[in-house]
Design a protein around this motif. Sequence first.
Motif, PDB file in Angstrom:
ATOM      1  N   ALA A 141     -11.105   2.228   1.411  1.00  5.93           N
ATOM      2  CA  ALA A 141     -11.218   0.693   1.571  1.00  5.93           C
ATOM      3  C   ALA A 141     -11.112   0.072   3.002  1.00  5.93           C
ATOM      4  N   ILE A 173      -3.909  -2.274   5.053  1.00  6.42           N
ATOM      5  CA  ILE A 173      -3.983  -0.881   4.362  1.00  6.42           C
ATOM      6  C   ILE A 173      -3.570   0.107   5.039  1.00  6.42           C
ATOM      7  N   THR A 180       1.028  -0.972  -0.199  1.00  9.97           N
ATOM      8  CA  THR A 180       0.071  -0.018   0.169  1.00  9.97           C
ATOM      9  C   THR A 180       0.771   1.346  -0.141  1.00  9.97           C
ATOM     10  N   VAL A 205     -14.555   0.010   4.002  1.00 10.09           N
ATOM     11  CA  VAL A 205     -15.216  -1.190   3.442  1.00 10.09           C
ATOM     12  C   VAL A 205     -15.021  -2.447   3.908  1.00 10.09           C
ATOM     13  N   CYS A 206     -13.943  -2.660   4.614  1.00  8.16           N
ATOM     14  CA  CYS A 206     -13.740  -3.986   5.251  1.00  8.16           C
ATOM     15  C   CYS A 206     -14.179  -3.979   6.519  1.00  8.16           C
ATOM     16  N   CYS A 259      -7.622   4.481   0.043  1.00  8.20           N
ATOM     17  CA  CYS A 259      -6.995   3.514   1.008  1.00  8.20           C
ATOM     18  C   CYS A 259      -8.004   3.810   2.337  1.00  8.20           C
TER      19      CYS A 259
END
Length: 437
Positions: free
Chosen positions: A287, A342, A269, A290-291, A284
């Motif tokens: 993201a 990330i 990353t 989202v996780c 990032c």
Amino acid sequence: MTTPPAEAPPSPPPHETILSRGYLKLLLLSVVVGVVIAFASFCLVSLQHELQHQVWEDLPEAVGYDQPPWWWPLPALLLAGLLAMPIITRLPGTGGHVPAHGLGGPMLGPKDLSGVVLAAVATLPLGVVLGPEAPLMALGSGLALLALSRSRRTAEPKTALILGTAGSTAAISTILGGPVVAAVLVLEAAGMGGAQLFVLLLPCLVASGAGALVFTGFGQWTGLSIGALSLPEVPPDVTPDAADFLWGVPLAVLIAVVVSMMHRLGPLTEAWTKRNTAVRTVLCAVAVGVCISAYALTTGRSPAEAALSGQATLAVVAGQPHSFSVAALILLILFKGLAWGISLGSLRGGPIFPAVLLGSAAGIAASGLPGLGTTAGLALGVATATAVVTRLPVTSSVLGVLLLGRDAHNQMPLIVICAVVGFITAEFIERSTKRGS
């Protein structure tokens, strides 16, 4: 014919250095620095913890939710990315070290303090999956170096190094169980041997000891919570047997592999965000959100368990291990591990706290194996994951012993062995990865 280089003058014996007037003044300055840094650290982590409480508890309740809904991390992490973007790209020091590199790196000075503090306060409470330990260490070194004039820092680099290290130690001791584990961390990370080690270690001890006293006193006086890494409740104490070690060693290898794989996302990353840093930092952060949302959607549990540094969830996992199903623990490891990886390469914070939770969750998830048990699973998970991310097996063992409290005496052999196994496994994986690249 060339003249041979002159030999460097021998260093004075350590006892002469320690008893010298200048060094004793440095110890006294370390005490003063420790007190000041402890107060500043207390303010920083208390503010961070209060903001975290507002974002993940008070605000959802204010809009009618018993717990944050599954989508809550998406706007929270988007905001975190937008706030982190100018800090990383424009402020001195880029908000602190990239956490994928661990706690090492060049010592941050006073000019970097604004970015470090802003990054910690503005982004960590919003759900970034990193801990407060790296910002605290940067805050400690920066404030400690303010005690020396710029000319003196240049003229006496060794004094600046010792005082800056003492400041970092004082700061991190406030959240890692006290001055002992922080001093051991410095001792092991410094890679120094022999009697000269005490020249560095003594200022760190007195600074962190004085700081810990102030930190504890302010906590009792104000009633504010700081979210330090601790376990208010642990599983019942048991004596380890052969089954614990028969399961423990292969489980330590497995945990080390999983944590190493998640950690590997950090350098990837980081490399990706070096171009178009502003935009990719925000992507990032999204993201990560989202996780966290995926964890909440697949388990029906609060997204806060997969967000943030993890010390609150760690306390629940350790104190109430049966409140999580094995499937929920596996999904927690998967999604929080991805979010952590990330975050390591794109955002700012410390790498240790989330790793401890990942290892603990893995150990508890495996505790149903015949003859293992929750206490042994928790012990091996904490020690292994900490050793993987810090590469400091002695520090990992000490931290595991402190976290387990009254259970530590019986679990100490398993803790030490799994810390070593985790360290060796992580080193082997890293070497294999470098050879393959």
